[in-house]
Design an enzyme around this catalytic site. Structure first.
Site, PDB file in Angstrom:
ATOM      1  N   HIS A  32       5.375  -3.636   0.857  1.00  0.00           N
ATOM      2  CA  HIS A  32       5.669  -3.277   2.243  1.00  0.00           C
ATOM      3  C   HIS A  32       4.359  -3.127   3.006  1.00  0.00           C
ATOM      4  CE1 HIS A  32       9.971  -1.858   1.594  1.00  0.00           C
ATOM      5  NE2 HIS A  32       9.532  -2.007   0.355  1.00  0.00           N
TER       6      HIS A  32
ATOM      7  N   GLU B 128       2.484  -0.139  -0.391  1.00  0.00           N
ATOM      8  CA  GLU B 128       2.258  -0.214   1.054  1.00  0.00           C
ATOM      9  C   GLU B 128       0.861  -0.785   1.280  1.00  0.00           C
ATOM     10  OE1 GLU B 128       4.386   0.380   3.354  1.00  0.00           O
ATOM     11  OE2 GLU B 128       5.904   1.759   2.559  1.00  0.00           O
TER      12      GLU B 128
END
Length: 253
Positions: A36, A108
């Site tokens: 992500h 992330e």
């Protein structure tokens, strides 16, 4: 309604999440990475409350090694980023009624939701080695669930003597395994009693096991002189499934 963090109207309400649900239930998955943006983080359960999972040390140890390559921050989602429910890794790990637990991480990357085209090669590069390491922990296609690395193997073996070597054994299957260990010799003309005997039968190798053990066997006096390849295997002899193996070559004299 538009929101950068919109999660859907209800569980599995969106076709994308339905696809993930069906894919996971249709495959035997042990470990998973979900990439992500953004934040340079390795996140793992729990996200829905401030607490750690029963396997927190396993999650932490893997994330710690991966972060050594890119300095990403790691920890449970709730305490490292924010509280969130309906999150993927919580479901991958926490849902153990309709499937086995899966060690899932959210990665992330970058500094914003939409990295520029010029930033992408650098983001790929900084995640390459950690991802390869993660694949190795998951077993991969080469190492299997119990990777073996044979060390201090003999180059020559005297007939009538015992051959010994070290075997570095790991269990990356994410579950305890009861395994057999045996040695296979390439040539059927070589008498195999002692050399190919089961070195460990029904031995419990706990999840996360990582140790080096001494193994070996007696080379019969009747063994023909010659060069042979020895393959040590760990697996389930009853089913024939091989969890891991390694080889060495030695001259019998």
């Amino acid at each position: 309604t538009w929101d950068e963090t919109y999660r859907g109207a209800f569980a599995w309400s969106e076709p994308e999440t339905q696809a993930i649900h069906n894919f996971v239930h249709g495959h035997d998955i042990k470990y998973a990475l979900s990439f992500h943006t953004y934040g340079d983080l390795y996140l793992y359960p729990w996200g829905y409350y401030y607490g750690t999972s029963p396997d927190n040390s396993h999650f932490r140890d893997i994330a710690q090694v991966m972060s050594a390559d890119n300095n990403y921050t790691y920890g449970p989602t709730s305490s490292t980023l924010y509280l969130v429910n309906g999150e993927c890794t919580d479901w991958l790990y926490g849902e153990q009624g309709t499937k086995e637990k899966i060690f899932g991480y959210t990665v992330e990357i970058g500094d914003w939701f939409w990295p520029s085209r010029g930033e992408i090669p650098g983001l790929v590069e900084e995640n390459m080695e950690p991802t390869f390491y993660f694949i190795e922990q998951a077993g991969g296609l080469h190492d299997g669930d119990v990777p073996l690395e044979l060390m201090n193997t003999p180059s020559t073996i005297q007939r009538g003597s015992r051959a010994e070597w070290d075997a570095h054994v790991r269990n990356v299957a994410g579950e305890d395994l009861s395994v057999d260990s045996w040695v296979h010799v390439t040539s059927t003309s070589l008498p195999v009693e002692g050399v190919t005997k089961v070195l460990a039968e029904g031995r419990l190798v706990p999840s996360g096991y990582d140790d080096t053990v001494l193994v070996g066997g007696l080379m019969p006096l009747s063994a023909p002189i010659g060069s042979y390849t020895f393959t040590q295997r760990i697996g389930d002899r009853a089913t024939g499934e091989i969890y891991g193996e390694d080889v060495f070559t030695a001259v019998v004299q």
